[in-house]
Design an enzyme around this catalytic site. Structure first.
Site, PDB file in Angstrom:
ATOM      1  N   ASN A 132      31.753  46.715 -16.691  1.00 47.88           N
ATOM      2  CA  ASN A 132      31.515  46.600 -15.361  1.00 47.88           C
ATOM      3  C   ASN A 132      32.642  47.392 -14.289  1.00 47.88           C
ATOM      4  O   ASN A 132      33.619  47.671 -14.623  1.00 47.88           O
ATOM      5  CB  ASN A 132      31.802  44.942 -15.234  1.00 47.88           C
ATOM      6  CG  ASN A 132      33.309  44.763 -14.991  1.00 47.88           C
ATOM      7  OD1 ASN A 132      34.031  44.569 -13.928  1.00 47.88           O
ATOM      8  ND2 ASN A 132      34.276  44.467 -16.157  1.00 47.88           N
ATOM      9  N   GLY A 158      39.790  36.920 -10.356  1.00 50.34           N
ATOM     10  CA  GLY A 158      40.989  37.585  -9.842  1.00 50.34           C
ATOM     11  C   GLY A 158      40.885  37.102  -8.356  1.00 50.34           C
ATOM     12  O   GLY A 158      40.045  37.419  -7.732  1.00 50.34           O
ATOM     13  N   CYS A 169      43.380  45.834 -13.720  1.00 55.78           N
ATOM     14  CA  CYS A 169      42.184  46.347 -13.491  1.00 55.78           C
ATOM     15  C   CYS A 169      41.801  47.751 -13.284  1.00 55.78           C
ATOM     16  O   CYS A 169      42.439  48.282 -12.402  1.00 55.78           O
ATOM     17  CB  CYS A 169      41.523  45.452 -12.068  1.00 55.78           C
ATOM     18  SG  CYS A 169      40.110  45.914 -11.623  1.00 55.78           S
ATOM     19  N   SER A 178      39.231  35.833 -16.893  1.00 60.11           N
ATOM     20  CA  SER A 178      39.246  35.830 -15.582  1.00 60.11           C
ATOM     21  C   SER A 178      38.096  36.854 -15.318  1.00 60.11           C
ATOM     22  O   SER A 178      37.835  37.965 -15.991  1.00 60.11           O
ATOM     23  CB  SER A 178      40.391  36.555 -15.048  1.00 60.11           C
ATOM     24  OG  SER A 178      40.365  36.896 -13.594  1.00 60.11           O
ATOM     25  N   ASN A 228      47.101  40.209 -12.667  1.00 64.19           N
ATOM     26  CA  ASN A 228      46.187  41.166 -13.305  1.00 64.19           C
ATOM     27  C   ASN A 228      47.160  42.675 -12.770  1.00 64.19           C
ATOM     28  O   ASN A 228      46.677  42.995 -11.548  1.00 64.19           O
ATOM     29  CB  ASN A 228      44.905  41.032 -12.517  1.00 64.19           C
ATOM     30  CG  ASN A 228      43.959  42.260 -13.138  1.00 64.19           C
ATOM     31  OD1 ASN A 228      44.351  43.108 -13.848  1.00 64.19           O
ATOM     32  ND2 ASN A 228      42.947  42.304 -12.407  1.00 64.19           N
ATOM     33  N   GLY A 253      33.586  43.021 -24.423  1.00 58.61           N
ATOM     34  CA  GLY A 253      32.717  42.322 -25.187  1.00 58.61           C
ATOM     35  C   GLY A 253      32.817  42.873 -26.814  1.00 58.61           C
ATOM     36  O   GLY A 253      33.647  43.535 -27.003  1.00 58.61           O
ATOM     37  N   ILE A 264      43.298  41.895 -24.244  1.00 59.17           N
ATOM     38  CA  ILE A 264      43.454  43.168 -23.365  1.00 59.17           C
ATOM     39  C   ILE A 264      42.545  42.937 -22.127  1.00 59.17           C
ATOM     40  O   ILE A 264      41.343  42.351 -22.162  1.00 59.17           O
ATOM     41  CB  ILE A 264      42.866  44.180 -24.072  1.00 59.17           C
ATOM     42  CG1 ILE A 264      41.789  44.282 -24.816  1.00 59.17           C
ATOM     43  CG2 ILE A 264      43.766  44.653 -25.130  1.00 59.17           C
ATOM     44  CD1 ILE A 264      40.880  45.221 -25.249  1.00 59.17           C
ATOM     45  N   ASN A 265      42.882  43.583 -21.117  1.00 58.49           N
ATOM     46  CA  ASN A 265      41.699  43.948 -19.969  1.00 58.49           C
ATOM     47  C   ASN A 265      40.736  44.867 -20.584  1.00 58.49           C
ATOM     48  O   ASN A 265      40.690  45.208 -21.696  1.00 58.49           O
ATOM     49  CB  ASN A 265      42.297  44.283 -18.694  1.00 58.49           C
ATOM     50  CG  ASN A 265      41.870  43.695 -17.494  1.00 58.49           C
ATOM     51  OD1 ASN A 265      40.434  43.738 -17.417  1.00 58.49           O
ATOM     52  ND2 ASN A 265      42.465  43.420 -16.532  1.00 58.49           N
ATOM     53  N   GLY A 273      35.396  36.164 -22.674  1.00 58.03           N
ATOM     54  CA  GLY A 273      34.973  36.784 -21.290  1.00 58.03           C
ATOM     55  C   GLY A 273      33.626  37.014 -21.333  1.00 58.03           C
ATOM     56  O   GLY A 273      32.607  36.218 -21.151  1.00 58.03           O
TER      57      GLY A 273
HETATM   58  C1  FMN Z   1      32.132  40.772 -15.105  1.00 61.22           C
HETATM   59  C2  FMN Z   1      33.729  40.951 -15.488  1.00 61.22           C
HETATM   60  C3  FMN Z   1      34.428  40.742 -14.380  1.00 61.22           C
HETATM   61  C4  FMN Z   1      36.061  40.769 -14.828  1.00 61.22           C
HETATM   62  N1  FMN Z   1      36.931  40.547 -13.712  1.00 61.22           N
HETATM   63  C5  FMN Z   1      38.028  40.323 -14.038  1.00 61.22           C
HETATM   64  C6  FMN Z   1      39.120  40.017 -12.952  1.00 61.22           C
HETATM   65  O1  FMN Z   1      38.642  39.656 -12.117  1.00 61.22           O
HETATM   66  N2  FMN Z   1      40.432  39.927 -13.359  1.00 61.22           N
HETATM   67  C7  FMN Z   1      40.961  40.414 -14.377  1.00 61.22           C
HETATM   68  O2  FMN Z   1      42.279  39.999 -14.954  1.00 61.22           O
HETATM   69  N3  FMN Z   1      40.190  40.644 -15.688  1.00 61.22           N
HETATM   70  C8  FMN Z   1      38.647  40.612 -15.227  1.00 61.22           C
HETATM   71  N4  FMN Z   1      37.857  40.910 -16.191  1.00 61.22           N
HETATM   72  C9  FMN Z   1      38.457  40.988 -17.641  1.00 61.22           C
HETATM   73  C10 FMN Z   1      38.289  39.843 -18.682  1.00 61.22           C
HETATM   74  O3  FMN Z   1      38.979  38.877 -17.896  1.00 61.22           O
HETATM   75  C11 FMN Z   1      38.943  40.447 -20.072  1.00 61.22           C
HETATM   76  O4  FMN Z   1      40.073  40.853 -19.951  1.00 61.22           O
HETATM   77  C12 FMN Z   1      37.924  41.443 -20.652  1.00 61.22           C
HETATM   78  O5  FMN Z   1      36.386  41.323 -20.141  1.00 61.22           O
HETATM   79  C13 FMN Z   1      38.069  41.368 -22.037  1.00 61.22           C
HETATM   80  O6  FMN Z   1      37.447  40.325 -22.929  1.00 61.22           O
HETATM   81  P1  FMN Z   1      35.991  40.225 -23.203  1.00 61.22           P
HETATM   82  O7  FMN Z   1      35.666  41.225 -24.175  1.00 61.22           O
HETATM   83  O8  FMN Z   1      35.828  38.724 -24.045  1.00 61.22           O
HETATM   84  O9  FMN Z   1      35.060  40.222 -22.199  1.00 61.22           O
HETATM   85  C14 FMN Z   1      36.495  40.768 -16.089  1.00 61.22           C
HETATM   86  C15 FMN Z   1      35.586  41.141 -17.276  1.00 61.22           C
HETATM   87  C16 FMN Z   1      34.228  41.106 -16.835  1.00 61.22           C
HETATM   88  C17 FMN Z   1      33.231  41.474 -18.020  1.00 61.22           C
END
Ligand code: FMN
Ligand code: FES
Lengths: 160, 302
Positions: B68, B45, B128, B20, B125, B215, B189-190, B263
């Site tokens: 972010n 989201g 956040c 997401s 979610n 990341g 994880i978020n 993500g």
């Molecule tokens: C730019 C950005 C926007 C995100 N927006 C949301 C969101 O709207 N809702 C949500 O549940 N997680 C959001 N996330 C979290 C990601 O879905 C994910 O849980 C988190 O980034 C970990 O995964 P990754 O390391 O592969 O990015 C966001 C992440 C990033 C980087």
């Protein structure tokens, strides 16, 4: 160049600083074919001066300033523009450079009621319009995104 | 060779989804590849009303990752249903809508609407870190997660996945709460709450001061949490946090994830998600794995 047609414009003002002068050069190359081009470029010092020769060949008037006075005019390019703007009849302004410079140009264009486009920068995540990271506030409320709706914006539209 | 998974009642042709907020509603990435190659898409989201999001600057790069503070900018659920869902439905991939809100009533309202939409599931979610009211407040305690999830469960018949925040002392407590409240799965994880300072201006890079870290930098934390949660609950786990290739995805599955999400990896290379699908298949061939479901939770602890 979304909403300004170069063909209809007689006198253009180009305004750049630092590496912002590169995109302006490409635009000036096109603009000189049908319009009068006045260019104002500001740099930190003599070593930082870029594309002087190139701009000479695509400008009717070229003003160069350095912050420390080590080359050409000492001071900020915006002040030179302010002096000339009273005498020259300017149809449009295009600016690219650091934020303080863009803010100054934006204010000047608004005051003199001259159409103005500025090229914005913001840190980007995706470059595609999905992460919504590169937001810029717009006067109508909410945000647009530099990577998608920009990077060039009508200066009256954005809050910087 | 079988890569098909059934995650929390959602049938997917492979275990790879996109996380997401990192894939919008899919259109932008469809210019790079056919979205049907993905197991599923988790939308940005989406809230009951449109949200403008936070002031810029909203992102910054950090070692092996990024911060972010987008602040859940989105056009609202009605807009999504009218303009994005009809298109997404044609892409032949599972559509999971990430729902967010500021109050319990917001969550209930948006899920009531989503229950009547042609989607495959909802990811809630509760985690956040970037909005003042809501989300994090509900997501950090057993009671908070249980209450929101139970209320949503009453109005939602579709598969319900609860997304957990890592910003807690014991991740198994909110996970257990989701299970106890009737969720079909959890995702984790978020982002991890972080901060980065520009030493020249002495100000944080983000206008919001703090933001969520994601990341590859967070991957070991995420893998550890997926493992812990897998030991504590019986509903399936959607694992994410720093996945950028097939090997990373396999690591999460060995730790206990039944499916995974990509993500920030989408920002490094728009093809990261499809390359992850390919990487999983290569691993299966190399290790003579007939069915991807076989490896879930198969880590052999020392
Ligand atoms: C730019 C950005 C926007 C995100 N927006 C949301 C969101 O709207 N809702 C949500 O549940 N997680 C959001 N996330 C979290 C990601 O879905 C994910 O849980 C988190 O980034 C970990 O995964 P990754 O390391 O592969 O990015 C966001 C992440 C990033 C980087
Ligand atoms: S950089 Fe992601 S929306 Fe502009």
């Amino acid at each position: 160049m979304a909403h300004l047609n170069l063909q209809d414009i007689k006198i253009l003002q180009f305004f750049g600083g630092g590496i912002g002068v590169f995109p302006l050069y490409e635009l000036a190359k096109n603009a000189i074919k049908s319009a009068k081009v006045n260019t104002y470029l500001g740099f930190r010092n003599k070593e930082a001066v870029l594309l002087e020769k190139e701009f000479e060949s695509v400008s009717n008037k070229l003003v160069i300033t350095t912050d420390d006075g080590s080359y050409k005019i000492h001071g900020f390019a915006i002040n030179e523009l302010k002096n000339d703007i009273e005498s020259d009849k300017i149809d449009a302004i295009f600016a690219c450079g650091p934020l303080p410079l863009l803010k100054a140009v934006q204010a000047l264009a608004k005051e003199k009621n001259i159409p103005c486009q500025i090229s914005l920068e913001e840190r980007m995540g995706c470059g595609l319009g999905v992460c919504l990271g590169c937001a810029v506030e717009v006067v109508t409320g909410g945000y647009e995104h530099v990577c998608k709706q920009g990077p060039v914006f009508d200066s009256n539209k954005v809050i910087i | 060779m079988n890569t098909e998974v059934n995650f929390a009642g959602i049938k997917m042709k492979n275990p790879v989804t996109v996380a997401s907020g990192t894939f919008g509603y899919g259109r932008e990435y469809s210019q790079f590849f056919d979205l049907s190659r993905l197991g599923g898409i988790i939308t940005k989201g989406t809230s009951i009303k449109p949200r403008d999001g936070n002031k810029p600057s909203r992102i910054c790069e950090t070692p092996s990752g990024m911060l972010n503070s987008i602040g859940l900018q989105n056009p609202g659920v009605e807009y999504f249903l009218q303009y994005d869902l009809p298109w997404l439905k044609q892409q032949d991939t599972a559509v999971i809508v990430n729902a967010c809100g500021s109050t319990i009533e917001d969550y209930v309202e948006v899920c009531k609407i989503l229950n009547n939409a042609d989607i495959d599931g909802v990811e809630l979610n509760l985690s956040c870190p970037n909005v003042k009211a809501g989300c994090l407040a509900f997501g950090t305690t057993y009671e908070g997660v249980k209450e929101v999830t139970s209320r949503v469960r009453k109005v939602l018949d579709k598969p319900l996945i609860v997304k957990l925040t890592p910003n807690v002392t014991d991740i198994t407590l909110p996970a257990k709460a989701a299970e106890d409240a009737g969720a079909d799965g959890v995702s984790l994880i978020n982002t991890l709450l972080g901060m980065s300072i520009n030493i020249n201006t002495r100000k944080p890079y983000l206008a919001n001061n703090t933001g969520g870290l994601s990341g590859p930098a967070v991957r070991p934390v995420a893998v550890r949490m997926v493992y812990q949660v897998s030991q504590a609950i019986n509903i399936p786990i959607l694992g994410m946090g720093g996945i950028v290739n097939g090997n990373d995805a396999i690591e999460f599955m060995l730790a206990g994830a039944s499916a995974v999400s990509i993500g920030a990896g989408n920002f490094i290379d728009p093809y990261t998600s499809v390359n992850t699908v390919k990487g999983i298949e290569e691993y299966m061939i190399k290790n003579k794995i007939e069915d991807i479901n076989e490896i879930v939770g198969k880590v052999e602890m020392n």
